[in-house]
Design a protein around this motif. Structure first.
Motif, short mmCIF file in Angstrom:
data_model
loop_
_atom_site.label_atom_id
_atom_site.label_comp_id
_atom_site.label_asym_id
_atom_site.label_seq_id
_atom_site.Cartn_x
_atom_site.Cartn_y
_atom_site.Cartn_z
N HIS A 1 8.06 -8.39 1.59
CA HIS A 1 6.69 -7.89 1.47
C HIS A 1 6.35 -6.71 2.57
CE1 HIS A 1 2.87 -7.61 -0.10
NE2 HIS A 1 2.42 -8.12 0.94
N ALA A 2 6.60 -7.37 3.90
CA ALA A 2 6.06 -6.57 5.08
C ALA A 2 7.01 -5.26 4.97
CB ALA A 2 6.58 -7.36 6.26
N GLU A 3 8.24 -5.33 4.62
CA GLU A 3 9.16 -4.14 4.75
C GLU A 3 8.58 -3.28 3.60
OE1 GLU A 3 13.09 -4.81 4.16
OE2 GLU A 3 13.21 -5.86 5.88
N ARG A 4 8.25 -3.48 2.30
CA ARG A 4 7.47 -2.97 1.22
C ARG A 4 6.39 -2.24 1.98
NH1 ARG A 4 8.64 -6.99 -3.69
NH2 ARG A 4 10.56 -6.74 -4.06
N VAL A 5 5.46 -3.03 2.51
CA VAL A 5 4.06 -2.48 2.99
C VAL A 5 4.41 -1.22 3.84
CG1 VAL A 5 2.05 -3.09 4.30
CG2 VAL A 5 2.72 -4.40 2.21
N GLU A 6 5.21 -1.41 4.86
CA GLU A 6 5.62 -0.47 5.94
C GLU A 6 6.42 0.68 5.19
OE1 GLU A 6 5.89 1.67 9.46
OE2 GLU A 6 4.82 -0.01 8.87
N ALA A 7 7.17 0.51 4.18
CA ALA A 7 7.69 1.65 3.69
C ALA A 7 6.72 2.29 2.77
CB ALA A 7 8.78 1.21 2.71
N ARG A 8 5.71 1.67 2.10
CA ARG A 8 4.68 2.52 1.44
C ARG A 8 3.54 3.46 2.51
NH1 ARG A 8 4.84 4.64 -3.13
NH2 ARG A 8 3.75 6.14 -2.18
N ARG A 9 3.46 2.70 3.64
CA ARG A 9 2.80 3.48 4.42
C ARG A 9 3.38 4.55 4.80
NH1 ARG A 9 2.61 4.53 9.26
NH2 ARG A 9 4.31 3.43 9.84
N ARG A 10 4.77 4.57 5.07
CA ARG A 10 5.42 5.62 5.64
C ARG A 10 5.52 6.85 4.48
NH1 ARG A 10 10.66 2.82 8.36
NH2 ARG A 10 9.59 2.27 10.17
N ILE A 11 5.79 6.46 3.11
CA ILE A 11 5.91 7.10 2.15
C ILE A 11 4.31 7.87 1.99
CG2 ILE A 11 5.94 7.56 -0.23
CD1 ILE A 11 8.32 5.15 -0.05
N ASP A 12 3.34 7.18 2.12
CA ASP A 12 1.99 7.91 1.88
C ASP A 12 1.62 8.85 3.18
OD1 ASP A 12 1.43 6.21 -0.26
OD2 ASP A 12 0.44 4.69 0.88
N HIS A 13 2.05 8.54 4.38
CA HIS A 13 2.02 9.27 5.41
C HIS A 13 2.75 10.72 5.27
CE1 HIS A 13 1.72 10.79 9.63
NE2 HIS A 13 2.94 11.01 9.71
N LEU A 14 4.05 10.64 4.93
CA LEU A 14 5.19 11.89 4.55
C LEU A 14 4.22 12.47 3.34
CD1 LEU A 14 8.47 10.07 5.15
CD2 LEU A 14 7.15 11.65 6.48
N GLU A 15 3.94 11.96 2.10
CA GLU A 15 3.34 12.71 0.95
C GLU A 15 1.95 13.23 1.43
OE1 GLU A 15 2.66 9.62 -1.77
OE2 GLU A 15 4.45 9.92 -2.73
N GLU A 16 1.12 13.08 2.38
CA GLU A 16 0.11 13.63 3.15
C GLU A 16 0.56 14.89 3.99
OE1 GLU A 16 -3.49 14.65 3.36
OE2 GLU A 16 -3.25 12.68 2.16
N ARG A 17 1.64 14.74 4.68
CA ARG A 17 2.18 15.72 5.36
C ARG A 17 2.72 17.07 4.76
NH1 ARG A 17 5.40 14.58 10.67
NH2 ARG A 17 4.75 16.83 11.01
N LEU A 18 3.23 16.13 3.34
CA LEU A 18 3.67 17.39 2.62
C LEU A 18 2.77 18.07 1.83
CD1 LEU A 18 6.56 18.30 1.28
CD2 LEU A 18 6.17 16.68 -0.42
N LYS A 19 1.53 17.68 1.54
CA LYS A 19 0.61 18.27 0.90
C LYS A 19 0.07 19.40 1.93
CE LYS A 19 -1.24 14.48 -1.79
NZ LYS A 19 -2.25 13.43 -1.75
N LEU A 20 -0.08 19.02 3.28
CA LEU A 20 -0.43 20.17 3.95
C LEU A 20 0.51 21.27 4.59
CD1 LEU A 20 -2.33 17.61 6.50
CD2 LEU A 20 -3.29 19.18 4.64
N ARG A 21 1.82 21.23 3.89
CA ARG A 21 2.62 22.15 4.32
C ARG A 21 2.43 23.53 4.04
NH1 ARG A 21 5.05 21.08 8.58
NH2 ARG A 21 7.33 20.62 8.17
#
Length: 194
Positions: free
Chosen positions: A120-140
């Motif tokens: 569960h902790a790994e899933r939460v961390e992975a989701r956080r990282r994905i959200d962060h990367l998706e946000e950065r991708l939107k700003l490209r």
């Protein structure tokens, strides 16, 4: 990712199952670990989410849990006595991070809890990282627009314009997307480079 073995003292768990010998053994073992346990065979309420859910995957139905799509709100352990692919699929679909086979053996409980909490902790961390990367991708597009503007203002190529943005962002310890937005908004001139 290094995970510490959790201390379960003070945790609350809900066993989604009808009371039987398996739930008796689970309650006894969970109690020894310091976990307060309740048993219910009704859907889990959103207002009272426990720290841990154990679900009878042999008889469970989709509405029993408030979450699905393998993104549970808390660690989930499936209780499984069947090898039926549909029941295993049910457990996975509802985010089970571990399985305790039925009949429940006391020695299987603690390792399953540790595994479920770790997953569960790994899933939460992975989701956080994905959200962060998706946000950065939107700003490209903002970064691209800043590169185009730098190229036009300074008569340089793409690589040099990107290097200027990157170097300024690194010096100021801010994301390149944020610096590009400041530059495009006029609050940043990037004087120190080029």
């Amino acid at each position: 990712m290094t995970t510490r073995t959790p201390n379960f003292t003070g945790w609350r768990a809900v066993i989604l199952s009808e009371a039987d010998g398996n739930t008796d053994r689970l309650c006894r073992q969970l109690g020894l670990l310091g976990i307060a346990v309740s048993i219910q065979w009704t859907p889990l309420a959103a207002a009272d989410l426990p720290d841990l859910v154990l679900i009878d995957a042999d008889r469970g139905w989709d509405e029993l849990l408030l979450f699905s799509d393998a993104a549970p709100a808390c660690p989930v352990v499936a209780l499984l006595g069947s090898e039926a692919p549909g029941r295993i699929s049910f457990a996975l679909r509802h985010g089970a991070g571990a399985i305790i086979s039925k009949p429940v053996a006391a020695s299987a409980v603690y390792p399953a809890l540790v595994l479920a909490v770790s997953i569960h902790a790994e899933r939460v961390e992975a989701r956080r990282r994905i959200d962060h990367l998706e946000e950065r991708l939107k700003l490209r597009p903002i970064v691209f627009a800043a590169i185009v503007r730098l190229k036009a203002e300074r008569h340089i190529d793409d690589e040099k314009a990107y290097a200027i943005l990157r170097d300024c962002a690194m010096r100021r310890r801010m994301p390149i997307e944020q610096l590009a937005a400041f530059f495009l908004g006029g609050s940043e001139t990037l004087r120190e480079v080029g």
